[in-house]
Design a protein around this motif. Structure first.
Motif, PDB file in Angstrom:
ATOM      1  N   PHE A 184       1.745  35.254 -20.095  1.00 31.26           N
ATOM      2  CA  PHE A 184       0.473  35.234 -19.458  1.00 31.26           C
ATOM      3  C   PHE A 184      -0.353  36.087 -20.241  1.00 31.26           C
ATOM      4  CE2 PHE A 184      -3.081  34.361 -17.060  1.00 31.26           C
ATOM      5  CZ  PHE A 184      -3.454  35.429 -16.109  1.00 31.26           C
TER       6      PHE A 184
ATOM      7  N   THR B   2      -8.844  39.486  -8.770  1.00 34.85           N
ATOM      8  CA  THR B   2      -7.883  38.696  -9.787  1.00 34.85           C
ATOM      9  C   THR B   2      -6.880  39.707 -10.234  1.00 34.85           C
ATOM     10  OG1 THR B   2      -9.247  39.299 -11.498  1.00 34.85           O
ATOM     11  CG2 THR B   2      -9.710  37.095 -10.308  1.00 34.85           C
ATOM     12  N   SER B   3      -7.046  40.916 -10.509  1.00 32.56           N
ATOM     13  CA  SER B   3      -6.001  41.818 -11.235  1.00 32.56           C
ATOM     14  C   SER B   3      -4.936  41.805 -10.226  1.00 32.56           C
ATOM     15  CB  SER B   3      -6.661  42.903 -11.772  1.00 32.56           C
ATOM     16  OG  SER B   3      -6.884  43.663 -10.807  1.00 32.56           O
TER      17      SER B   3
ATOM     18  N   SER C 211      -2.734  38.699  -9.809  1.00 32.85           N
ATOM     19  CA  SER C 211      -1.823  38.434 -10.815  1.00 32.85           C
ATOM     20  C   SER C 211      -0.839  39.602 -10.879  1.00 32.85           C
ATOM     21  CB  SER C 211      -2.667  38.441 -12.157  1.00 32.85           C
ATOM     22  OG  SER C 211      -2.891  39.692 -12.280  1.00 32.85           O
ATOM     23  N   ALA C 212      -0.945  40.706 -10.760  1.00 35.63           N
ATOM     24  CA  ALA C 212       0.192  41.790 -10.509  1.00 35.63           C
ATOM     25  C   ALA C 212       1.068  41.297  -9.397  1.00 35.63           C
ATOM     26  CB  ALA C 212      -0.390  43.230 -10.325  1.00 35.63           C
TER      27      ALA C 212
ATOM     28  N   TYR D  90       7.510  36.819  -8.689  1.00 41.17           N
ATOM     29  CA  TYR D  90       8.251  35.856  -9.472  1.00 41.17           C
ATOM     30  C   TYR D  90       9.523  36.333  -9.987  1.00 41.17           C
ATOM     31  CZ  TYR D  90       9.644  32.408 -13.433  1.00 41.17           C
ATOM     32  OH  TYR D  90      10.206  31.971 -14.137  1.00 41.17           O
TER      33      TYR D  90
ATOM     34  N   ALA E 145       3.189  38.365 -10.403  1.00 38.87           N
ATOM     35  CA  ALA E 145       4.312  38.766 -11.428  1.00 38.87           C
ATOM     36  C   ALA E 145       5.501  39.350 -10.923  1.00 38.87           C
ATOM     37  CB  ALA E 145       3.576  39.523 -12.620  1.00 38.87           C
ATOM     38  N   ILE E 146       5.246  40.209  -9.949  1.00 36.87           N
ATOM     39  CA  ILE E 146       6.532  41.035  -9.219  1.00 36.87           C
ATOM     40  C   ILE E 146       7.311  39.946  -8.316  1.00 36.87           C
ATOM     41  CG2 ILE E 146       7.429  42.895  -7.742  1.00 36.87           C
ATOM     42  CD1 ILE E 146       6.476  43.580 -10.644  1.00 36.87           C
TER      43      ILE E 146
ATOM     44  N   ALA F 197       3.412  46.877  -6.767  1.00 35.57           N
ATOM     45  CA  ALA F 197       2.474  45.743  -7.174  1.00 35.57           C
ATOM     46  C   ALA F 197       2.019  45.368  -5.594  1.00 35.57           C
ATOM     47  CB  ALA F 197       3.234  44.783  -7.932  1.00 35.57           C
TER      48      ALA F 197
ATOM     49  N   HIS G 272      10.852  36.230 -22.266  1.00 36.84           N
ATOM     50  CA  HIS G 272      11.821  36.141 -20.885  1.00 36.84           C
ATOM     51  C   HIS G 272      11.013  36.394 -19.799  1.00 36.84           C
ATOM     52  CE1 HIS G 272      15.311  35.603 -23.679  1.00 36.84           C
ATOM     53  NE2 HIS G 272      15.019  36.663 -24.048  1.00 36.84           N
ATOM     54  N   THR G 273       9.916  37.327 -19.641  1.00 37.31           N
ATOM     55  CA  THR G 273       8.986  37.615 -18.735  1.00 37.31           C
ATOM     56  C   THR G 273       7.708  36.674 -18.768  1.00 37.31           C
ATOM     57  OG1 THR G 273       9.848  40.061 -19.214  1.00 37.31           O
ATOM     58  CG2 THR G 273       8.180  39.734 -17.708  1.00 37.31           C
ATOM     59  N   PRO G 274       7.616  35.907 -17.577  1.00 38.34           N
ATOM     60  CA  PRO G 274       6.372  34.897 -17.704  1.00 38.34           C
ATOM     61  C   PRO G 274       4.985  35.818 -17.663  1.00 38.34           C
ATOM     62  CG  PRO G 274       7.792  34.203 -15.972  1.00 38.34           C
ATOM     63  CD  PRO G 274       8.466  35.764 -16.579  1.00 38.34           C
ATOM     64  N   ALA G 275       4.951  37.066 -17.078  1.00 41.94           N
ATOM     65  CA  ALA G 275       4.134  37.914 -17.096  1.00 41.94           C
ATOM     66  C   ALA G 275       3.531  38.419 -18.547  1.00 41.94           C
ATOM     67  CB  ALA G 275       4.294  39.380 -16.217  1.00 41.94           C
TER      68      ALA G 275
ATOM     69  N   GLY H  48      -6.774  40.220 -15.269  1.00 40.44           N
ATOM     70  CA  GLY H  48      -5.391  39.571 -14.719  1.00 40.44           C
ATOM     71  C   GLY H  48      -4.530  39.693 -15.526  1.00 40.44           C
ATOM     72  N   GLY H  49      -4.384  39.381 -16.738  1.00 43.42           N
ATOM     73  CA  GLY H  49      -3.405  39.580 -17.872  1.00 43.42           C
ATOM     74  C   GLY H  49      -3.063  40.885 -18.078  1.00 43.42           C
TER      75      GLY H  49
ATOM     76  N   ALA I  56      -1.118  42.171 -14.719  1.00 48.55           N
ATOM     77  CA  ALA I  56       0.276  41.682 -14.513  1.00 48.55           C
ATOM     78  C   ALA I  56       1.129  42.244 -15.238  1.00 48.55           C
ATOM     79  CB  ALA I  56       0.269  40.290 -14.494  1.00 48.55           C
TER      80      ALA I  56
ATOM     81  N   ASN J 275      15.580  38.173 -13.412  1.00 49.19           N
ATOM     82  CA  ASN J 275      15.478  38.351 -14.992  1.00 49.19           C
ATOM     83  C   ASN J 275      16.876  38.515 -15.600  1.00 49.19           C
ATOM     84  OD1 ASN J 275      14.854  39.026 -17.551  1.00 49.19           O
ATOM     85  ND2 ASN J 275      12.918  39.793 -17.008  1.00 49.19           N
TER      86      ASN J 275
ATOM     87  N   PHE K 113       2.112  45.943 -14.550  1.00 53.53           N
ATOM     88  CA  PHE K 113       2.857  46.346 -13.360  1.00 53.53           C
ATOM     89  C   PHE K 113       4.370  46.035 -13.655  1.00 53.53           C
ATOM     90  CE2 PHE K 113       1.149  47.900  -9.598  1.00 53.53           C
ATOM     91  CZ  PHE K 113      -0.138  47.602  -9.664  1.00 53.53           C
ATOM     92  N   MET K 114       4.512  44.706 -14.387  1.00 50.98           N
ATOM     93  CA  MET K 114       5.881  44.291 -14.892  1.00 50.98           C
ATOM     94  C   MET K 114       6.447  45.570 -15.666  1.00 50.98           C
ATOM     95  SD  MET K 114       7.393  41.767 -13.859  1.00 50.98           S
ATOM     96  CE  MET K 114       8.589  41.527 -14.809  1.00 50.98           C
TER      97      MET K 114
END
Lengths: 206, 163
Positions: A79, B93-94, B97-98, B104, B101-102, B50, A73-76, A127-128, A131, B110, A134-135
């Protein structure tokens, strides 16, 4: 490679390592990174929790709502799973190349390729992991300004497993950092011993 | 040939510095006050950790980029620049991407977690954050190119130049 097997490679800490020892260290680190990244991927992909909430009561019958929290459900998190999967495959392939690839003719590109691929995978896993971190923080604390409630009090097991996957991924990140450093070091030492250059990035005590 | 390379590198570093600086400025200046039903709330970048991380990392990288512009070309510190380039590229990059994500979640929401998208209420803030993220993405690409280039120049890994 310009070095014969068994010839000593001086490292910057002043100790003298043999070529075999550094090769086995690198391979051991790659195995650990493979295990950590694979663990992170598996735990995240299999992360699922179903919970039933009582939303209202009509007369004496409670109205139930069943919610399932899944990672996709969460794209992060998707990834995150893909990045860690790719990193574990990369480490597996590198171990295979080290063990079985001595008869293959790389035309001199083996070490630069390994170093560049290591760095690419380092960026990918960083990166992965970040992300997803933080989610996960958003899910744990919510965001009062955007009126987003935290979900970790309702889906505790999902959050705990996600936290485990994150820890494994950060471990893989630290290991990939050390592996990249060692690969670049391999590159540099072979390079400097093959031609008399002034580009020695590390003072070699001799 | 060496002159062209030096000018090209300097130009690339200058553009990379400009992109990180503009990412910081655009993100910091994004704020919008909106009224939903009876509540009046203000959307700022500092509501989300983020975005704060994104601003901090890009600020550090722009300071670094500014200092590297002044490095004389024969100095021995270029070896350190290779290592620092690696570290800062990975940090960038980190951070991107963070923030993506937020952002999005802010745009699409959600449904399982009950998080509603907020972009409909604070459109100007959303667009500015999107702009900052696009500029940040360009800076990531530029820093990756710079890192590969400095690795090639200082370490000469492919043995393409005889010295």
């Amino acid at each position: 490679m310009a070095l014969q097997s068994g010839e000593k490679l001086p490292m910057f800490i002043g100790h003298v390592w043999s070529k075999q020892k550094s090769r086995w260290t690198l391979m051991g680190l790659r195995l650990l990174a493979f295990l950590a990244a694979a663990a992170a991927t598996l735990v995240m992909v299999l992360n699922k929790q179903t919970k039933t909430f009582v939303v209202a009561t009509i007369g004496t019958t409670p109205v139930n709502l069943t919610l399932t929290a899944k990672f996709h459900h969460t794209p992060a998190f998707v990834f995150f799973a893909i990045a860690n999967g790719l990193v574990s495959i990369h480490n597996l392939v590198m171990i295979m190349v080290d063990l079985l690839g001595s008869k293959f003719d790389y035309k001199g590109f083996q070490l630069p390729m390994i170093a560049s691929l290591d760095m690419l995978n380092l960026a990918l896993v960083s990166g992965g992991a970040n992300a997803a971190a933080f989610m996960a923080e958003l899910g744990k604390n919510g965001n009062s300004h955007a009126r987003w409630d935290k979900i970790c009090d309702k889906f505790g097991a999902y959050c705990d497993r996600g936290a485990g996957a994150l820890i494994a991924s950060f471990l893989a990140l630290a290991l990939m950092l050390v592996i990249s450093f060692l690969s670049i070091l391999n590159l540099k030492l072979v390079n400097s011993s093959s031609h008399n250059s002034h580009n020695n990035i590390i003072a070699l005590p001799n | 040939m060496a002159e062209t390379k030096r000018i090209f590198t300097f130009l690339l570093r200058f553009i990379a510095f400009c992109t990180t600086l503009s990412a910081v400025i655009i993100m910091i200046s994004s704020r919008q006050r909106a009224t939903v039903l009876v509540f009046s709330f203000e959307a700022k970048y500092s509501d989300t950790p983020a975005f704060k991380y994104f601003v901090i990392v890009n600020a550090i990288v722009s300071i670094y980029g500014f200092l590297v512009l002044f490095l004389p070309s024969k100095s021995l510190l270029w070896r350190l620049v290779v290592a620092l380039d690696a570290v800062f590229t990975i940090l960038l990059t980190s951070s991107i991407s963070a923030a993506l994500a937020i952002a999005y979640v802010g745009e699409k929401g959600n449904p399982i977690a009950g998080w509603l998208p907020i972009c409909d209420q604070v459109t100007k803030y959303c667009n500015q954050v999107k702009g900052a993220l696009i500029v940040g993405f360009i800076s990531v690409v530029l820093y990756m190119l710079l890192f590969l280039y400095s690795l090639h120049t200082v370490l000469n890994p492919l043995l393409l130049e005889k010295s």
